[in-house]
Scaffold this motif. Sequence first.
Motif, PDB file in Angstrom:
ATOM      1  N   ASP A  29       0.824  -1.211   0.000  1.00 31.59           N
ATOM      2  CA  ASP A  29       0.000   0.000   0.000  1.00 31.59           C
ATOM      3  C   ASP A  29       0.855   1.256   0.000  1.00 31.59           C
ATOM      4  O   ASP A  29       0.469   2.282  -0.536  1.00 31.59           O
ATOM      5  CB  ASP A  29      -0.923   0.001   1.219  1.00 31.59           C
ATOM      6  N   CYS A  30       1.996   1.191   0.645  1.00 34.44           N
ATOM      7  CA  CYS A  30       2.925   2.313   0.710  1.00 34.44           C
ATOM      8  C   CYS A  30       4.337   1.766   0.573  1.00 34.44           C
ATOM      9  O   CYS A  30       4.592   0.608   0.867  1.00 34.44           O
ATOM     10  CB  CYS A  30       2.839   3.018   2.066  1.00 34.44           C
ATOM     11  N   ALA A  31       5.250   2.620   0.144  1.00 34.87           N
ATOM     12  CA  ALA A  31       6.673   2.314   0.270  1.00 34.87           C
ATOM     13  C   ALA A  31       7.125   2.728   1.658  1.00 34.87           C
ATOM     14  O   ALA A  31       6.514   3.582   2.291  1.00 34.87           O
ATOM     15  CB  ALA A  31       7.455   3.084  -0.778  1.00 34.87           C
ATOM     16  N   LEU A  32       8.177   2.122   2.149  1.00 34.62           N
ATOM     17  CA  LEU A  32       8.727   2.502   3.448  1.00 34.62           C
ATOM     18  C   LEU A  32      10.162   2.978   3.254  1.00 34.62           C
ATOM     19  O   LEU A  32      10.987   2.259   2.691  1.00 34.62           O
ATOM     20  CB  LEU A  32       8.706   1.318   4.416  1.00 34.62           C
ATOM     21  N   VAL A  33      10.433   4.188   3.699  1.00 37.30           N
ATOM     22  CA  VAL A  33      11.738   4.813   3.506  1.00 37.30           C
ATOM     23  C   VAL A  33      12.382   5.076   4.863  1.00 37.30           C
ATOM     24  O   VAL A  33      11.709   5.510   5.793  1.00 37.30           O
ATOM     25  CB  VAL A  33      11.574   6.150   2.741  1.00 37.30           C
TER      26      VAL A  33
ATOM     27  N   PRO B  35      10.935  13.603   9.905  1.00 36.59           N
ATOM     28  CA  PRO B  35      10.184  12.516  10.524  1.00 36.59           C
ATOM     29  C   PRO B  35      10.580  12.412  11.995  1.00 36.59           C
ATOM     30  O   PRO B  35      11.682  12.806  12.375  1.00 36.59           O
ATOM     31  CB  PRO B  35      10.643  11.271   9.766  1.00 36.59           C
ATOM     32  N   LEU B  41       9.053   6.511   7.214  1.00 32.31           N
ATOM     33  CA  LEU B  41       8.064   7.263   6.473  1.00 32.31           C
ATOM     34  C   LEU B  41       7.387   6.314   5.486  1.00 32.31           C
ATOM     35  O   LEU B  41       8.056   5.685   4.675  1.00 32.31           O
ATOM     36  CB  LEU B  41       8.765   8.396   5.729  1.00 32.31           C
ATOM     37  N   ALA B  42       6.059   6.191   5.579  1.00 37.88           N
ATOM     38  CA  ALA B  42       5.287   5.429   4.595  1.00 37.88           C
ATOM     39  C   ALA B  42       4.796   6.397   3.538  1.00 37.88           C
ATOM     40  O   ALA B  42       4.278   7.468   3.866  1.00 37.88           O
ATOM     41  CB  ALA B  42       4.114   4.742   5.273  1.00 37.88           C
ATOM     42  N   ILE B  43       4.984   6.067   2.270  1.00 37.36           N
ATOM     43  CA  ILE B  43       4.699   6.984   1.159  1.00 37.36           C
ATOM     44  C   ILE B  43       3.810   6.301   0.138  1.00 37.36           C
ATOM     45  O   ILE B  43       4.109   5.193  -0.298  1.00 37.36           O
ATOM     46  CB  ILE B  43       6.013   7.416   0.479  1.00 37.36           C
ATOM     47  N   SER B  44       2.717   6.932  -0.243  1.00 31.93           N
ATOM     48  CA  SER B  44       1.830   6.358  -1.248  1.00 31.93           C
ATOM     49  C   SER B  44       1.335   7.444  -2.183  1.00 31.93           C
ATOM     50  O   SER B  44       1.236   8.602  -1.808  1.00 31.93           O
ATOM     51  CB  SER B  44       0.648   5.674  -0.570  1.00 31.93           C
ATOM     52  N   SER B  45       0.988   7.066  -3.411  1.00 33.80           N
ATOM     53  CA  SER B  45       0.557   8.026  -4.420  1.00 33.80           C
ATOM     54  C   SER B  45      -0.640   7.468  -5.170  1.00 33.80           C
ATOM     55  O   SER B  45      -0.627   6.312  -5.584  1.00 33.80           O
ATOM     56  CB  SER B  45       1.726   8.268  -5.385  1.00 33.80           C
ATOM     57  N   LEU B  75      -2.422   4.588   3.889  1.00 26.24           N
ATOM     58  CA  LEU B  75      -1.687   4.681   5.158  1.00 26.24           C
ATOM     59  C   LEU B  75      -2.331   3.767   6.203  1.00 26.24           C
ATOM     60  O   LEU B  75      -1.629   3.053   6.932  1.00 26.24           O
ATOM     61  CB  LEU B  75      -1.663   6.125   5.677  1.00 26.24           C
ATOM     62  N   THR B  86       1.251  15.854  -0.688  1.00 30.59           N
ATOM     63  CA  THR B  86       1.372  16.814  -1.789  1.00 30.59           C
ATOM     64  C   THR B  86       0.169  16.630  -2.705  1.00 30.59           C
ATOM     65  O   THR B  86      -0.377  15.533  -2.824  1.00 30.59           O
ATOM     66  CB  THR B  86       2.658  16.613  -2.608  1.00 30.59           C
ATOM     67  N   THR B 132       0.189  12.538  -3.255  1.00 34.33           N
ATOM     68  CA  THR B 132       1.189  11.665  -2.657  1.00 34.33           C
ATOM     69  C   THR B 132       1.174  11.944  -1.166  1.00 34.33           C
ATOM     70  O   THR B 132       1.234  13.091  -0.745  1.00 34.33           O
ATOM     71  CB  THR B 132       2.581  11.914  -3.258  1.00 34.33           C
ATOM     72  N   PHE B 134       2.242  10.964   3.014  1.00 33.26           N
ATOM     73  CA  PHE B 134       3.326  10.486   3.872  1.00 33.26           C
ATOM     74  C   PHE B 134       2.783  10.214   5.259  1.00 33.26           C
ATOM     75  O   PHE B 134       2.069  11.046   5.814  1.00 33.26           O
ATOM     76  CB  PHE B 134       4.438  11.542   3.962  1.00 33.26           C
TER      77      PHE B 134
END
Lengths: 322, 322
Positions: A29-33, B35, B41-45, B75, B86, B132, B134
Amino acid sequence: MLSEFDLIKHYFVQNYAEDPRFALGIGDDCALVNPAPDMQLAISSDMLVSGRHFFPDADPYQLGHKCLAVNLSDLAAMGAKPLAFTLSLSLPEANPAWLAPFSQGLFNLAQQHHCRLIGGDTTKGPLNICITIFGEVLPNSALRRDAAQVGDDIWVSGNIGDARLALAAYWKELTLSTEDHRIAATRMHTPTPRIALGIALRGIANAALDISDGLIGDLGHILERSQVGARLYVDDLPAGPILQQQAQDKRREFCLAGGDDYELCFTAPVHQRDAVIQAGLTSQTNVTRIGSIEASKGLRLIDKNHQEIQLVLRSFDHFTTE
Amino acid sequence: MLSEFDLIKHYFVQNYAEDPRFALGIGDDCALVNPAPDMQLAISSDMLVSGRHFFPDADPYQLGHKCLAVNLSDLAAMGAKPLAFTLSLSLPEANPAWLAPFSQGLFNLAQQHHCRLIGGDTTKGPLNICITIFGEVLPNSALRRDAAQVGDDIWVSGNIGDARLALAAYWKELTLSTEDHRIAATRMHTPTPRIALGIALRGIANAALDISDGLIGDLGHILERSQVGARLYVDDLPAGPILQQQAQDKRREFCLAGGDDYELCFTAPVHQRDAVIQAGLTSQTNVTRIGSIEASKGLRLIDKNHQEIQLVLRSFDHFTTE
């Protein structure tokens, strides 16, 4: 026809070597950075629309390059080091003849900057490309727009105006030889994000941004946010190689108001002149001093005879140019 | 007409109280995010296209809600806490009668989740909305798709199928009373991201995702990535209140294959049943046990008589449904 998920997998899922900055990439569902310790994450998003930012028949390899380049350029303008990006694509059809070169142009540039695709979305619709990019900056070291100081020199990287010149030739505002048009168009279609220069300017430059809408309009953002004014030496602007052969009025207009150059405009204290030149050398990027920041608000254009001149110019704006 | 920059400022630049998570927001080349210490940080678009994800005449307030809700839902499906987003917008025109309610729907939901708009882009073009997002997760605590274990229960939040039912009524596949259509359509137009449940399930659930394309198709991603199979109790699926009044075949079809619900589907060990129910109570979200993970690959549909049944169903896919 490929299903949505096959499409993503085939063209956009790449294998990267294990990288501790990423806990999880595409497919969830999300990338993790994991940003590096003591790093801030710089985040920017740009959307490119067919017929607006590129011609509907644009070369897909160049388009893949450009849509990532304009986002990388935002990182460069902060002095950030590229980390990762998401890609959301709306496409009229899943056409491999378009997707293959598009993804190649995108990934060739991404790999040059060790910038990893970590997620996104694909959908059917009018061609629209939205990239959100992430870069690392040291806390309190980012090159912001609001940090110009009175007395700073104003600098610009590379050369400017050739992208606007190429557009003028497309629009038949003027005529270029085929070869000249090709050289100018290369600047427009495959801009070079000034990542190495942005990083080299950390601790040297005060304010910076990238020139996407034209030097005057973009420098105006620095002036407004820093609450300062400036003088610009119009005849010192580094016109691109083809633009240099044009008449003075075109040279001035395209350097001052032409968009799509993606060079950096930045300010730095006078005592940092040698350091700026050294940053240009280490990053193999030309830098030219083009003006200075002043306390008096507004932008004054100065010619080679030290006279202030008046030019009617307007910066590019998506909603007001038509 | 407003210029591009005026447009952004007027509808989308909000004043937030000082927040140490953000070093810099809208107005520079990038936003700068700090953060929290020891957070990933979980990131999705997600990109929403007019005529594809919403009707061209969609209510702009609901659309503002929905385009953020689908991202928040990603998330939720990771157990992440919303941080920022964003927004990139392509618009045919800068129309305040659309922008005002759109931005209101967007920010009302954003504020409920303390999720801040930190940047983006606006451009002229066919209506296209790309967000996008976070969120923060503790390292190694995210709810991933690849973590289902043999023997896990399968659960779903809230109820499902009403969004698909509303679509069926729009498409005239069936007839609903005006009031029933309104209730079902509310599920489709203003889905509720299950943020509180996702966070409550940290350390309890193994795998999770949100249901956007339909239960079967989305659960299939968990099965594929976890390399397991499952049985699903078809007649235990929590149909939405209007769908419950429909015939069995529609109930089953819309619960199993209807998209746009944005409920969470998750797996958890049998010994965590009480903990899952408690997570539902603390997050004020219904949870229903609907199946179990098995070693044998594939998905088996079981009816209330404990018989395996065969249904021809297909999950929603943007590129193959037309």
